[in-house]
Design an enzyme around this catalytic site. Structure first.
Site, PDB file in Angstrom:
ATOM      1  N   ASN A  13       0.854  -1.197   0.000  1.00 43.48           N
ATOM      2  CA  ASN A  13       0.000   0.000   0.000  1.00 43.48           C
ATOM      3  C   ASN A  13       0.883   1.239   0.000  1.00 43.48           C
ATOM      4  O   ASN A  13       1.998   1.214   0.524  1.00 43.48           O
ATOM      5  CB  ASN A  13      -0.846  -0.002   1.280  1.00 43.48           C
ATOM      6  CG  ASN A  13      -1.748   1.217   1.389  1.00 43.48           C
ATOM      7  OD1 ASN A  13      -2.394   1.621   0.413  1.00 43.48           O
ATOM      8  ND2 ASN A  13      -1.798   1.821   2.571  1.00 43.48           N
ATOM      9  N   HIS A  62       0.887   5.174   1.411  1.00 40.64           N
ATOM     10  CA  HIS A  62       0.196   5.996   2.395  1.00 40.64           C
ATOM     11  C   HIS A  62       0.863   7.373   2.413  1.00 40.64           C
ATOM     12  O   HIS A  62       2.093   7.465   2.441  1.00 40.64           O
ATOM     13  CB  HIS A  62       0.291   5.337   3.777  1.00 40.64           C
ATOM     14  CG  HIS A  62      -0.444   6.093   4.823  1.00 40.64           C
ATOM     15  ND1 HIS A  62      -1.829   6.117   4.882  1.00 40.64           N
ATOM     16  CD2 HIS A  62      -0.007   6.873   5.832  1.00 40.64           C
ATOM     17  CE1 HIS A  62      -2.197   6.881   5.894  1.00 40.64           C
ATOM     18  NE2 HIS A  62      -1.121   7.359   6.490  1.00 40.64           N
ATOM     19  N   SER A  67       4.891   6.816   2.245  1.00 44.97           N
ATOM     20  CA  SER A  67       5.513   5.531   2.582  1.00 44.97           C
ATOM     21  C   SER A  67       4.821   4.428   1.800  1.00 44.97           C
ATOM     22  O   SER A  67       3.592   4.440   1.655  1.00 44.97           O
ATOM     23  CB  SER A  67       5.321   5.207   4.064  1.00 44.97           C
ATOM     24  OG  SER A  67       5.713   6.276   4.886  1.00 44.97           O
ATOM     25  N   ASP A  98      -2.225   0.554   8.177  1.00 43.49           N
ATOM     26  CA  ASP A  98      -0.987   1.310   7.898  1.00 43.49           C
ATOM     27  C   ASP A  98       0.154   0.946   8.861  1.00 43.49           C
ATOM     28  O   ASP A  98       0.987   1.791   9.197  1.00 43.49           O
ATOM     29  CB  ASP A  98      -1.250   2.834   7.941  1.00 43.49           C
ATOM     30  CG  ASP A  98      -2.325   3.263   6.963  1.00 43.49           C
ATOM     31  OD1 ASP A  98      -2.389   2.683   5.869  1.00 43.49           O
ATOM     32  OD2 ASP A  98      -3.110   4.167   7.291  1.00 43.49           O
TER      33      ASP A  98
HETATM   34  C1  GAR Z   1      -2.740   9.063  -2.667  1.00 39.79           C
HETATM   35  O1  GAR Z   1      -2.278  10.274  -2.128  1.00 39.79           O
HETATM   36  C2  GAR Z   1      -2.499   7.920  -1.705  1.00 39.79           C
HETATM   37  O2  GAR Z   1      -1.301   8.046  -0.974  1.00 39.79           O
HETATM   38  C3  GAR Z   1      -3.691   8.042  -0.799  1.00 39.79           C
HETATM   39  O3  GAR Z   1      -4.764   8.340  -1.653  1.00 39.79           O
HETATM   40  C4  GAR Z   1      -4.266   9.081  -2.777  1.00 39.79           C
HETATM   41  C5  GAR Z   1      -4.747   8.392  -4.036  1.00 39.79           C
HETATM   42  O4  GAR Z   1      -4.460   9.169  -5.171  1.00 39.79           O
HETATM   43  N1  GAR Z   1      -3.927   6.837  -0.086  1.00 39.79           N
HETATM   44  C6  GAR Z   1      -4.407   6.789   1.149  1.00 39.79           C
HETATM   45  O5  GAR Z   1      -4.715   7.786   1.781  1.00 39.79           O
HETATM   46  C7  GAR Z   1      -4.553   5.402   1.733  1.00 39.79           C
HETATM   47  N2  GAR Z   1      -4.762   5.452   3.128  1.00 39.79           N
HETATM   48  P1  GAR Z   1      -4.509   8.527  -6.628  1.00 39.79           P
HETATM   49  O6  GAR Z   1      -5.886   7.860  -6.764  1.00 39.79           O
HETATM   50  O7  GAR Z   1      -4.374   9.696  -7.539  1.00 39.79           O
HETATM   51  O8  GAR Z   1      -3.392   7.552  -6.741  1.00 39.79           O
END
Ligand code: GAR
Length: 196
Positions: A110, A112, A139, A148
């Site tokens: 994942n 984060h 991360s 996480d």
């Molecule tokens: C990203 O910033 C990712 O790190 C976060 O969601 C966004 C997705 O963007 N993930 C989380 O918060 C997971 N807990 P994307 O759809 O443009 O890749």
């Protein structure tokens, strides 16, 4: 070269997914993203995935109500159908049950948007600003039952600037995610291949 069959799980725009799809064009990349799965039928990332040649499938979580595991069993059926060997969470905004996590132990990662172990969960950028941190980042970690909490594979750092807002900081972290994730995916896939 052996390439793992990977699925990318998304919930929205899928910019991290696009970065991985792009990197996977390299001939020495250790995996092929054959499937993109979304829990939201309207996820913009599904359109990009299809254009890039991956199968793009939505399984709406809503009809399953509060029963997370039944929803995940539906996902698992599709993952099995596509003979998936590694799962990459890229903005997949559903908490996973221990049952699903166990199916993919050591094979699911994942990204984060914080420097774990700082700020698991939501609102990571605002929390970094409120704490007065001088740096923030992202991360990539192995997925374990605690949200996480799994071992970190790689991190990238960006500065927190005076008068930053959560939106401005998120905009600075996102390009760092796009660089970090394809690299960390490669590291993780190589570890999985070395184990098998
Ligand atoms: C990203 O910033 C990712 O790190 C976060 O969601 C966004 C997705 O963007 N993930 C989380 O918060 C997971 N807990 P994307 O759809 O443009 O890749």
């Amino acid at each position: 070269m052996t390439r793992l069959r990977a699925a990318i799980l998304i919930s929205g725009r899928g910019t991290n997914m696009s970065a991985i799809l792009e990197a996977a064009q390299q001939s020495d990349y250790p995996l092929t993203p054959v499937l993109v799965l979304s829990n939201r039928p309207d996820a913009a990332g599904l359109v990009h995935a299809e254009k890039a040649g991956a199968a793009a499938i939505a399984i709406d979580h809503k009809p399953f109500g509060k029963d997370r595991e039944v929803f995940e069993r539906a996902m698992q059926t599709v993952l099995t159908e596509y003979k998936i060997e590694m799962v990459i969470l890229a903005g997949f905004m559903r908490i996973l049950t221990p049952w699903f996590v166990r199916q993919w132990e050591g094979r699911m990662i994942n990204i984060h948007p914080s420097l774990l172990p700082k700020y698991p969960g939501l609102h990571t950028h605002q929390r970094a600003i409120d704490a007065g941190d001088s740096e923030a980042g992202c991360s990539v970690h192995w997925v374990t039952e605690g949200v996480d909490e799994g071992d970190v594979i790689a991190q990238a750092r960006v500065p927190v600037l005076p008068d930053d807002t959560a939106e401005a900081l998120a905009e600075r972290v996102l390009p760092a995610e796009h660089k970090l994730y394809p690299h960390a995916v490669k590291l993780a896939a190589s570890q999985i291949l070395a184990r098998s």
